[in-house]
Design a protein around this motif. Structure first.
Motif, mmCIF file in Angstrom:
data_model
loop_
_atom_site.group_PDB
_atom_site.id
_atom_site.type_symbol
_atom_site.label_atom_id
_atom_site.label_comp_id
_atom_site.label_asym_id
_atom_site.label_seq_id
_atom_site.Cartn_x
_atom_site.Cartn_y
_atom_site.Cartn_z
ATOM 1 N N ARG A 28 0.852 -1.194 0.000
ATOM 2 C CA ARG A 28 0.000 0.000 0.000
ATOM 3 C C ARG A 28 0.879 1.231 0.000
ATOM 4 O O ARG A 28 1.760 1.385 0.860
ATOM 5 N N ASP A 29 0.652 2.116 -0.963
ATOM 6 C CA ASP A 29 1.396 3.364 -1.004
ATOM 7 C C ASP A 29 0.938 4.248 0.152
ATOM 8 O O ASP A 29 -0.255 4.544 0.265
ATOM 9 N N PRO A 30 1.857 4.669 1.026
ATOM 10 C CA PRO A 30 1.433 5.427 2.222
ATOM 11 C C PRO A 30 0.939 6.831 1.923
ATOM 12 O O PRO A 30 0.296 7.435 2.771
ATOM 13 N N LEU A 31 1.231 7.367 0.747
ATOM 14 C CA LEU A 31 0.815 8.717 0.421
ATOM 15 C C LEU A 31 -0.465 8.747 -0.400
ATOM 16 O O LEU A 31 -1.381 9.504 -0.100
ATOM 17 N N SER A 32 -0.552 7.918 -1.436
ATOM 18 C CA SER A 32 -1.752 7.914 -2.277
ATOM 19 C C SER A 32 -2.838 6.998 -1.737
ATOM 20 O O SER A 32 -4.013 7.152 -2.054
ATOM 21 N N GLY A 142 4.584 -7.297 7.420
ATOM 22 C CA GLY A 142 4.198 -5.893 7.443
ATOM 23 C C GLY A 142 5.365 -4.965 7.189
ATOM 24 O O GLY A 142 5.235 -3.942 6.505
ATOM 25 N N GLN A 143 6.535 -5.306 7.728
ATOM 26 C CA GLN A 143 7.718 -4.486 7.491
ATOM 27 C C GLN A 143 8.291 -4.725 6.105
ATOM 28 O O GLN A 143 8.838 -3.814 5.476
ATOM 29 N N LEU A 144 8.169 -5.952 5.599
ATOM 30 C CA LEU A 144 8.680 -6.280 4.277
ATOM 31 C C LEU A 144 8.057 -5.412 3.198
ATOM 32 O O LEU A 144 8.732 -4.967 2.266
ATOM 33 N N VAL A 145 6.757 -5.138 3.317
ATOM 34 C CA VAL A 145 6.061 -4.364 2.285
ATOM 35 C C VAL A 145 5.905 -2.893 2.654
ATOM 36 O O VAL A 145 5.216 -2.155 1.949
ATOM 37 N N ASP A 146 6.532 -2.456 3.744
ATOM 38 C CA ASP A 146 6.388 -1.066 4.173
ATOM 39 C C ASP A 146 7.145 -0.149 3.223
ATOM 40 O O ASP A 146 8.373 -0.085 3.235
ATOM 41 N N ALA A 147 6.396 0.567 2.390
ATOM 42 C CA ALA A 147 6.999 1.429 1.374
ATOM 43 C C ALA A 147 7.683 2.650 1.965
ATOM 44 O O ALA A 147 8.438 3.333 1.278
ATOM 45 N N SER A 148 7.433 2.955 3.223
ATOM 46 C CA SER A 148 8.007 4.165 3.803
ATOM 47 C C SER A 148 9.285 3.900 4.579
ATOM 48 O O SER A 148 9.952 4.838 4.994
ATOM 49 N N ALA A 172 2.661 16.027 0.281
ATOM 50 C CA ALA A 172 2.219 15.072 1.306
ATOM 51 C C ALA A 172 3.431 14.276 1.784
ATOM 52 O O ALA A 172 4.307 13.931 0.993
ATOM 53 N N ALA A 173 3.488 14.006 3.087
ATOM 54 C CA ALA A 173 4.653 13.344 3.661
ATOM 55 C C ALA A 173 4.239 12.222 4.606
ATOM 56 O O ALA A 173 3.184 12.286 5.231
ATOM 57 N N VAL A 174 5.099 11.214 4.696
ATOM 58 C CA VAL A 174 4.908 10.135 5.652
ATOM 59 C C VAL A 174 6.255 9.846 6.291
ATOM 60 O O VAL A 174 7.293 9.842 5.627
ATOM 61 N N SER A 175 6.248 9.644 7.600
ATOM 62 C CA SER A 175 7.491 9.403 8.317
ATOM 63 C C SER A 175 8.012 8.004 8.032
ATOM 64 O O SER A 175 7.251 7.047 7.900
ATOM 65 N N THR A 176 9.332 7.880 7.950
ATOM 66 C CA THR A 176 9.946 6.558 7.814
ATOM 67 C C THR A 176 10.235 5.941 9.170
ATOM 68 O O THR A 176 10.738 4.828 9.251
ATOM 69 N N SER A 177 9.930 6.666 10.222
ATOM 70 C CA SER A 177 10.179 6.192 11.584
ATOM 71 C C SER A 177 8.876 5.809 12.241
ATOM 72 O O SER A 177 7.819 6.365 11.951
ATOM 73 N N HIS A 178 8.940 4.825 13.153
ATOM 74 C CA HIS A 178 7.772 4.453 13.936
ATOM 75 C C HIS A 178 7.695 5.250 15.240
ATOM 76 O O HIS A 178 6.842 4.993 16.075
ATOM 77 N N ASP A 179 8.596 6.220 15.383
ATOM 78 C CA ASP A 179 8.585 7.074 16.564
ATOM 79 C C ASP A 179 7.411 8.048 16.439
ATOM 80 O O ASP A 179 7.384 8.882 15.542
ATOM 81 N N PRO A 180 6.427 7.976 17.351
ATOM 82 C CA PRO A 180 5.246 8.850 17.231
ATOM 83 C C PRO A 180 5.571 10.323 17.393
ATOM 84 O O PRO A 180 4.765 11.180 17.044
ATOM 85 N N ARG A 181 6.772 10.650 17.882
ATOM 86 C CA ARG A 181 7.131 12.061 18.035
ATOM 87 C C ARG A 181 7.535 12.676 16.699
ATOM 88 O O ARG A 181 7.605 13.883 16.563
ATOM 89 N N ARG A 182 7.832 11.822 15.725
ATOM 90 C CA ARG A 182 8.269 12.308 14.426
ATOM 91 C C ARG A 182 7.133 12.129 13.435
ATOM 92 O O ARG A 182 6.993 11.089 12.823
ATOM 93 N N VAL A 183 6.315 13.152 13.302
ATOM 94 C CA VAL A 183 5.126 13.061 12.457
ATOM 95 C C VAL A 183 5.196 14.142 11.391
ATOM 96 O O VAL A 183 5.803 15.201 11.589
ATOM 97 N N PRO A 184 4.580 13.901 10.211
ATOM 98 C CA PRO A 184 4.623 14.882 9.131
ATOM 99 C C PRO A 184 4.063 16.247 9.517
ATOM 100 O O PRO A 184 4.463 17.260 8.947
ATOM 101 N N GLU A 185 3.128 16.279 10.476
ATOM 102 C CA GLU A 185 2.526 17.546 10.884
ATOM 103 C C GLU A 185 3.560 18.494 11.485
ATOM 104 O O GLU A 185 3.312 19.698 11.608
ATOM 105 N N GLN A 186 4.730 17.969 11.877
ATOM 106 C CA GLN A 186 5.768 18.808 12.444
ATOM 107 C C GLN A 186 6.558 19.550 11.377
ATOM 108 O O GLN A 186 7.308 20.464 11.687
ATOM 109 N N LEU A 187 6.393 19.176 10.129
ATOM 110 C CA LEU A 187 7.156 19.802 9.059
ATOM 111 C C LEU A 187 6.606 21.196 8.755
ATOM 112 O O LEU A 187 5.395 21.402 8.706
ATOM 113 N N SER A 188 7.492 22.132 8.516
ATOM 114 C CA SER A 188 7.070 23.493 8.211
ATOM 115 C C SER A 188 6.614 23.603 6.762
ATOM 116 O O SER A 188 6.944 22.760 5.906
#
Length: 314
Positions: A28-32, A142-148, A172-188
């Motif tokens: 699954r493409d994480p952006l589209s 799940g990690q094998l097919v993780d496109a991000s 549109a952005a998706v984080s490559t980290s599973h750290d919940p503190r690093r989310v696309p909403e933080q990007l300027s």
């Protein structure tokens, strides 16, 4: 994205868990949000297209998505055998049992990364042992097919304060980290605009500062264009981002002046761009030379380009 040269590299070991007649692993493409088959054994084109499009809107898929467990046809109850999914597609193809597993980025209720489906002509083939075996390998799939997921080399480039995202041409952005503190909403808005502008060019990479956050820290971005085979839904970039102060205690205006010096502009041209007098720009240049310890304007330009001490979007 990681690809198998032979579908059996991924699906053959799963046949030892459950002796399927057909199986598919989709990403699954994480952006589209679109889904496409990564590997397929046994499904014809029509059924494959249905699984990756219409099926995703069916109630049975929604149940599988919410329960986070491998779901067999029998697990849905007798009403499943009256659904369009079964009567028009599965039964017609000769399948009497099946397993659907919605894949996620981590154990628990992580982001959806893809789908595993298995179909059986023998209604007894997908027994409890097979279901439990598939459940055990679900996190790895799940990690094998993780496109991000970031490439393996990325970890060596990122420091503790850095993070990475995949960005598309729409910003549109998706984080490559599973750290919940690093989310696309933080990007300027500045860094997303820089990513969009970068993808509109033919450049392979771009580095520089984007936006000031607080009194001292800035977003320092490194954009790398992903190769075409990794991007099934348009151009993408890997955005590596770190928060850091400007070097040598430079001010925001000095960063702007240094950026334009690196492009070969004169003091007069820089003044026009920044709406300042040539004399004021000359003073900024003197401060830049003093702070950096460099000898001349050419050295400033070389330093700015080599160390990415430039402001993106200026």
């Amino acid at each position: 994205m990681r690809h198998a040269t032979d579908p059996s590299d991924i699906l053959a070991p799963l046949r030892e868990i459950a002796s399927f007649d057909a199986a598919m692993l989709a990403v699954r493409d994480p952006l589209s949000g679109r889904q496409r088959p990564l590997v397929n054994l046994g499904y014809d084109k029509g059924l494959l297209a249905f699984i990756n499009r219409e099926y995703l809107t069916c109630p049975t898929y929604d149940i599988a998505r919410r329960c986070d467990l491998p779901m067999r046809m029998c697990d849905y109850g007798p009403e499943f055998y009256r659904t369009r999914v079964y009567r028009e597609f599965l039964e017609y193809a000769g399948y009497r049992e099946g397993i659907t597993l919605v894949l996620r980025s981590m154990e628990g209720h992580g982001r959806v990364t893809g789908l595993l489906t298995m179909s059986f002509s023998d209604p007894q083939a997908a027994d409890d042992g097979a279901r439990q075996g598939i459940e055990l390998v679900a996190p790895a799939l799940g990690q094998l097919v993780d496109a991000s997921l970031a490439p393996s080399w990325l970890a060596s480039l990122l420091g503790r304060t850095a993070s990475a995202f995949v960005v598309n041409e729409c910003g549109a952005a998706v984080s490559t980290s599973h750290d919940p503190r690093r989310v696309p909403e933080q990007l300027s808005g500045a860094v997303l605009a820089a990513a969009r502008a970068f993808l509109a060019t033919g450049a392979d990479s771009l580095r520089g500062y984007c936006a000031r956050l607080g009194d001292a820290l800035w977003e320092h971005a490194h954009l790398v264009r992903l190769s075409d085979h990794q991007c099934v839904d348009g151009p993408r970039a890997l955005l590596m981002l770190e928060l850091q102060p400007l070097p040598f205690g430079l001010t925001e205006r000095e960063l702007d002046v240094l950026t334009l010096i690196s492009r070969g502009l004169s003091n007069r041209a820089i003044g026009l761009a920044l709406r300042a007098s040539p004399r004021t720009i000359g003073t900024h240049v003197e401060h830049l030379l003093l702070k950096t310890g460099l000898a001349n304007r050419a050295a400033l330009a070389s330093y700015a380009m080599e160390n990415a001490v430039v402001r993106l979007g200026l």
